[in-house]
Design a protein around this motif. Structure first.
Motif, short mmCIF file in Angstrom:
data_model
loop_
_atom_site.label_atom_id
_atom_site.label_comp_id
_atom_site.label_asym_id
_atom_site.label_seq_id
_atom_site.Cartn_x
_atom_site.Cartn_y
_atom_site.Cartn_z
N LEU A 262 -9.71 -7.49 2.86
CA LEU A 262 -9.19 -6.23 3.36
C LEU A 262 -9.93 -5.05 2.74
N THR A 263 -9.60 -3.88 3.15
CA THR A 263 -10.33 -2.69 2.73
C THR A 263 -9.85 -2.14 1.40
N GLN A 264 -10.70 -1.33 0.80
CA GLN A 264 -10.33 -0.65 -0.43
C GLN A 264 -9.18 0.29 -0.19
N ALA A 265 -9.15 0.95 0.96
CA ALA A 265 -8.09 1.91 1.26
C ALA A 265 -6.72 1.26 1.25
N ASP A 266 -6.61 0.07 1.85
CA ASP A 266 -5.34 -0.64 1.82
C ASP A 266 -4.96 -1.01 0.39
N GLY A 267 -5.94 -1.40 -0.40
CA GLY A 267 -5.66 -1.76 -1.78
C GLY A 267 -5.13 -0.60 -2.59
N GLU A 268 -5.69 0.59 -2.36
CA GLU A 268 -5.33 1.75 -3.16
C GLU A 268 -3.90 2.24 -2.92
N ILE A 269 -3.29 1.87 -1.81
CA ILE A 269 -1.94 2.36 -1.53
C ILE A 269 -0.88 1.28 -1.73
N THR A 270 -1.26 0.21 -2.38
CA THR A 270 -0.35 -0.92 -2.55
C THR A 270 0.11 -1.06 -3.99
N SER A 271 1.37 -1.34 -4.19
CA SER A 271 1.88 -1.65 -5.52
C SER A 271 3.01 -2.66 -5.40
N PHE A 272 3.41 -3.23 -6.52
CA PHE A 272 4.46 -4.23 -6.54
C PHE A 272 5.51 -3.87 -7.58
N ASP A 273 6.74 -4.17 -7.29
CA ASP A 273 7.87 -3.80 -8.15
C ASP A 273 8.87 -4.95 -8.12
#
Length: 330
Positions: A262-273
């Motif tokens: 996947l793209t860097q952009a998708d990675g930058e807006i993802t987090s886990f909690d």
């Protein structure tokens, strides 16, 4: 469901992934057919596996695998699901957390935030000095492991979680012994990242992980030969639950999808909690989890607000309408 693999920054427990260390590249994955016919939860799965940020390279560090399960069906959240309709998981390639409890967490935070670390350590009470030294020693053991491709590492949840109203469990993702990988190119500073990307792009057989649960059994588990109550095993995050006394039970198999970077952009807006995105019967337990919750939220908020492009924290692309594949626990 989303299943990322990434590096973690030193010491900060959950925020090492969800708040401070955003992913750079992802690939989706699928789950193989059910291992048995004992049950089917019917949740949806999308797995993302991401490589480390370029600055992590081959440095001594703890690596992580994280994922989230979509708890909705046809847009309706399952009974007991949280407001976000998902459950997050985060595992690292170490069996325990080096920070034992809330007291140790406070002591190490005082050291890390001191303007002069030596003065900060000296100013701590004697017992806190011991807690800090123990934590730092465990960090060294955990971070200086043999470096292997992400798809060949085993991952653990470090801390226990509720599993229903009565049981407590730890989680683990064990790689298949024949997961394919090429030798890591140490001359390439992005070798770990590039090997993972190469795997999902070029290999004909994708790596898989068996996801298992380890139930707390205070009657069988021992610490230095002694049987202790369940509260001891819940509250001490740096104490290992030995598999010889409490085995892991495989409940699912997770398999990477080919060609799914996947793209860097998708990675930058993802987090886990794992606390915020959990049901009442699946939340993490123990004092370290109670202590670090606010720190994780503040760290994530600071990371998101610091972005120059003004991107806001959003749900991953797969949860915004792109196809996912069926997933079940058996």
């Amino acid at each position: 469901m989303e299943l990322p693999v990434a590096t973690l920054s030193e010491l900060s427990p959950e925020s090492r992934l969800s708040s401070r260390q955003s992913p750079k590249e992802f690939s989706r994955c699928r789950r193989k057919p059910p291992l048995s016919n004992t049950g089917h939860l019917g949740v949806e799965l999308t797995q993302r596996v991401f490589a480390p940020k370029p600055n992590s390279k081959f440095k001594a560090d703890v690596r992580s695998l994280s994922f989230s399960v979509d708890l909705t069906r046809n847009g309706v959240a399952a009974l007991g699901a949280n407001g976000g309709g998902r459950q997050d998981f985060s595992l690292q390639n170490a069996t325990t957390l080096p920070i034992n409890d809330s007291t140790a967490f406070l002591a190490i935070m005082k050291l890390l935030t001191a303007s002069n670390p030596a003065v900060g350590l000296w100013s701590l009470p004697f017992k806190d000095k011991l807690r800090v030294l123990r934590t730092l020693t465990l960090v060294q053991f955990q971070t200086h492991q043999k470096i292997k491709p992400y798809q060949q590492l085993r991952y653990w949840s470090n801390v226990p979680f509720r599993h229903g109203p009565n049981d407590m469990v730890k989680q683990s993702a064990t790689p298949s012994p024949d997961n394919p990988a090429m030798p890591l190119q140490r001359s390439n500073p992005n070798g770990l990242q590039d090997e993972l990307v190469r795997h999902v792009k070029e290999d004909t057989r994708m790596s898989s992980f068996d996801f298992g649960l380890q139930f707390l059994d205070a009657e069988k588990m021992t610490y230095w030969g002694k049987h202790l109550d369940a509260n001891f095993w819940i509250e001490n995050a740096s104490v290992e639950w030995h598999e010889a006394e409490a085995a892991f039970h495989t409940v699912a198999r997770l398999t990477l999808l080919p060609g799914s970077q996947l793209t860097q952009a998708d990675g930058e807006i993802t987090s886990f909690d794992v606390t915020g995105n959990a049901t009442a019967d699946s939340i993490p337990v123990g004092s370290i989890n109670r202590a670090r919750r606010q720190g994780e939220l503040a760290s994530r908020k600071a990371r998101m607000s610091a972005r120059s492009n003004g991107a806001q924290l959003q749900e991953p692309a797969q949860q915004r309408g792109q196809p996912v594949v069926a997933f079940s626990y058996d």
